[in-house]
Design an enzyme around this catalytic site. Structure first.
Site, PDB file in Angstrom:
ATOM      1  N   ALA A  64      25.853 108.910 100.941  1.00 37.70           N
ATOM      2  CA  ALA A  64      24.700 108.232 101.541  1.00 37.70           C
ATOM      3  C   ALA A  64      24.920 106.733 101.567  1.00 37.70           C
ATOM      4  CB  ALA A  64      23.431 108.560 100.757  1.00 37.70           C
ATOM      5  N   ALA A  65      26.165 106.327 101.863  1.00 37.75           N
ATOM      6  CA  ALA A  65      26.522 104.912 101.767  1.00 37.75           C
ATOM      7  C   ALA A  65      26.566 104.188 103.105  1.00 37.75           C
ATOM      8  CB  ALA A  65      27.886 104.764 101.072  1.00 37.75           C
ATOM      9  N   GLY A  66      26.558 104.933 104.209  1.00 41.56           N
ATOM     10  CA  GLY A  66      26.789 104.316 105.511  1.00 41.56           C
ATOM     11  C   GLY A  66      25.653 103.430 105.992  1.00 41.56           C
TER      12      GLY A  66
ATOM     13  N   ARG B 268      24.499 102.316 114.661  1.00 45.02           N
ATOM     14  CA  ARG B 268      24.023 102.804 115.957  1.00 45.02           C
ATOM     15  C   ARG B 268      22.526 103.097 115.955  1.00 45.02           C
ATOM     16  NH1 ARG B 268      27.768 107.754 117.103  1.00 45.02           N
ATOM     17  NH2 ARG B 268      26.559 107.873 119.041  1.00 45.02           N
TER      18      ARG B 268
ATOM     19  N   GLY C 254      36.641 116.326 114.261  1.00 45.45           N
ATOM     20  CA  GLY C 254      37.914 116.767 113.723  1.00 45.45           C
ATOM     21  C   GLY C 254      38.091 118.263 113.950  1.00 45.45           C
TER      22      GLY C 254
ATOM     23  N   ASN D 256     -24.943 119.353  99.990  1.00 49.50           N
ATOM     24  CA  ASN D 256     -24.873 119.011 101.413  1.00 49.50           C
ATOM     25  C   ASN D 256     -24.895 117.497 101.563  1.00 49.50           C
ATOM     26  OD1 ASN D 256     -25.308 120.223 104.370  1.00 49.50           O
ATOM     27  ND2 ASN D 256     -26.492 118.349 104.179  1.00 49.50           N
TER      28      ASN D 256
ATOM     29  N   ALA E 170     -25.037 113.132 107.504  1.00 50.16           N
ATOM     30  CA  ALA E 170     -24.238 112.270 108.385  1.00 50.16           C
ATOM     31  C   ALA E 170     -24.364 110.810 107.968  1.00 50.16           C
ATOM     32  CB  ALA E 170     -24.701 112.438 109.823  1.00 50.16           C
TER      33      ALA E 170
ATOM     34  N   LYS F  72      20.388 104.367 107.175  1.00 46.06           N
ATOM     35  CA  LYS F  72      20.300 105.533 108.054  1.00 46.06           C
ATOM     36  C   LYS F  72      19.736 106.755 107.344  1.00 46.06           C
ATOM     37  CE  LYS F  72      24.153 107.526 109.432  1.00 46.06           C
ATOM     38  NZ  LYS F  72      25.343 107.934 110.224  1.00 46.06           N
TER      39      LYS F  72
ATOM     40  N   SER G  11     -29.050 111.479 105.395  1.00 41.62           N
ATOM     41  CA  SER G  11     -28.210 110.724 106.319  1.00 41.62           C
ATOM     42  C   SER G  11     -28.225 109.238 105.995  1.00 41.62           C
ATOM     43  CB  SER G  11     -28.691 110.939 107.757  1.00 41.62           C
ATOM     44  OG  SER G  11     -28.599 112.297 108.108  1.00 41.62           O
TER      45      SER G  11
END
Length: 451
Positions: free
Chosen positions: A12-14, A18, A143, A362, A365, A25, A390
């Site tokens: 995980a070094a890159g 791009r 490859g 309950n 609103a 990345k 409410s």
């Protein structure tokens, strides 16, 4: 130490130039988790005894992020990127004395499955080195695996291949498994006499054969070996991940009303007979139990929804939301770090945060739990069977008792005992005729101004 144990080495070094990003990345996400987390998750099928992450570009950020997802990770740093063999070699000291096998995976290749890795482990019973290959539709820059009579002779990088070798479609994924001590002995012999002047991990196959060791290739579907190098590939990976999650959910008995509009996180758990409406988004750490319903345009993260609960449409459940059986969260409601007990309802246009709502309560609103004073968060407790009128503001910390009520528009700043009604409205007065007089005065002013 068990000689049959497995060590995982994740590269995980890159930098991932791009991607055109400041983010390393391997930390770009699919399914709300970094690419590297997906790669690590697949490897759990092997129950690795050790996991070594080789970091480089953005090492501190990568190590911090992955440590939040996995325990017991060992990190090794590659300060200069001199090829894949050089990268693996950074794990040498971390695996010193380890007698089991090592498997090499890649932080930007998230889809290698646990089943494929198990196939590689099985192949180790008859081969010293096992390489994962795939038959590519467009071999291009990959490859090539050169196989004779079932034995893997060598891996040739595309830029170093002959015209005849370039016609081979069996390609190298980069994933390798062999005895750890043998791996590092072979790496020590790898040179950089190639077009890129890099130390290729692929060279260990030829070196192994020269020693009289056996090598073989295990194949998988090309889709498993998808590497992420560009934003376009990242988007394609996200689409592939979502398609797979939707398929698995429906195979497990979940109803998706409009599958293509449902978005999953890497760890979403949906129970059998759960019903998911269109345009629902699941963030990380969501569990929806059997028979619950999530209606359209709802967003959930870090929450648990029990059997028979209903959410939405247009609802948001944030981390710490716990909906018990038969509870209901309706449209334009946000729940954060709060429990709705069995049968509790918050039907519309409310915010409930840092709270416990008792069974059968309950919430009307426009209700808001005022939980934050600018520095600290405070809790609100609402008893079983309570009725919150409410537009009630509950200024935490505050308790509303069992079967208590609040009148509409009430600002609750003190505890409400069981069975009491809380009212804090200003008394209404009506000024006779004042509305007409006021409007006439304002219209006259406007007419004068416009003249």
């Amino acid at each position: 130490m068990n000689s049959n144990s497995i060590a995982l080495v994740l590269l995980a070094a890159g930098q991932g130039s791009r991607m055109n990003s400041n983010l390393p990345k391997v930390l770009h996400q699919i399914g709300a988790a970094p690419l590297a987390v997906h790669a690590l998750r697949a490897a759990t099928a092997l129950e690795p005894e050790k996991t070594v992450i080789v970091t480089g570009h953005g090492a501190d950020q990568v190590e911090d992020s992955l440590s939040k997802h996995h325990d017991d990770l060992v990190f090794a740093r590659q300060t200069e990127q001199n090829g894949t063999a050089h990268a693996v070699d950074q794990a040498r000291s971390a695996l010193e004395g380890f007698e089991g096998d090592a498997v090499i995976l890649y932080g930007d290749t998230p889809f290698v499955s646990g089943e494929t890795l198990q196939n590689m482990k099985d192949a180790r019973a008859t081969a010293d080195v096992v390489v994962l290959g795939f038959n590519a539709k467009d071999p291009g820059r990959y490859g090539r695996l050169i196989v004779t009579d079932g034995a893997l002779d060598e891996i040739v990088e595309a830029k170093d291949a002959t015209p005849a070798q370039l016609k081979v479609t069996l390609c190298n994924s980069g994933v390798v498994m062999c005895k750890s001590s043998v791996l590092f002995e072979l790496i020590a012999e790898v040179g950089n006499d190639n077009a890129s002047e890099e130390y290729y991990l692929t060279d260990i196959i030829g070196l192994a054969r020269a020693r009289g060791l056996t090598a073989t290739a295990v194949t998988c579907d090309e889709a498993e070996t998808l590497g992420i190098n560009t934003r376009q590939e990242l988007a394609a990976a996200e689409a592939a991940f979502q398609a797979r999650m939707r398929h698995l959910a429906m195979e497990d008995g979940v109803s998706l009303a409009q599958p293509d509009s449902t978005y999953f996180a890497y760890d979403t758990v949906l129970g059998r007979d759960a019903v998911i409406g269109p345009n629902v988004v699941f963030g990380p750490e969501v569990t929806v139990e059997s028979g619950a319903e999530i209606k359209a345009f709802s967003h959930l993260e870090g929450c648990h929804v029990a059997q028979g609960a209903v959410v939405g449409p247009f609802a948001r459940l944030r981390p710490g939301a716990e909906l018990e059986e038969g509870s209901k969260v309706g449209n334009f409601v946000e729940i954060k770090n709060a429990t709705l007990a069995e049968g509790a309802k918050v039907n519309h246009l409310s915010y409930v945060g840092d709270a416990h709502v008792g069974s059968g309560a309950n919430i009307g609103a426009g209700t808001i739990t005022c939980n934050y004073d600018g520095v600290f968060k405070h809790r609100t407790t609402i008893g079983a069977g309570a009725f919150i009128g409410s537009n009630t503001l509950l200024v935490a910390p505050v308790d509303v008792g069992v079967d208590a009520m609040t009148g509409s528009g009430t600002v609750v700043t003190e505890d409400v005992p069981d069975g009491d009604l809380a009212l804090s409205r200003v008394r209404q007065t009506n000024k006779t005729g004042l509305a007409r007089k006021l409007m006439q005065m304002l219209r006259a002013k406007k007419q004068k101004k416009d003249a």
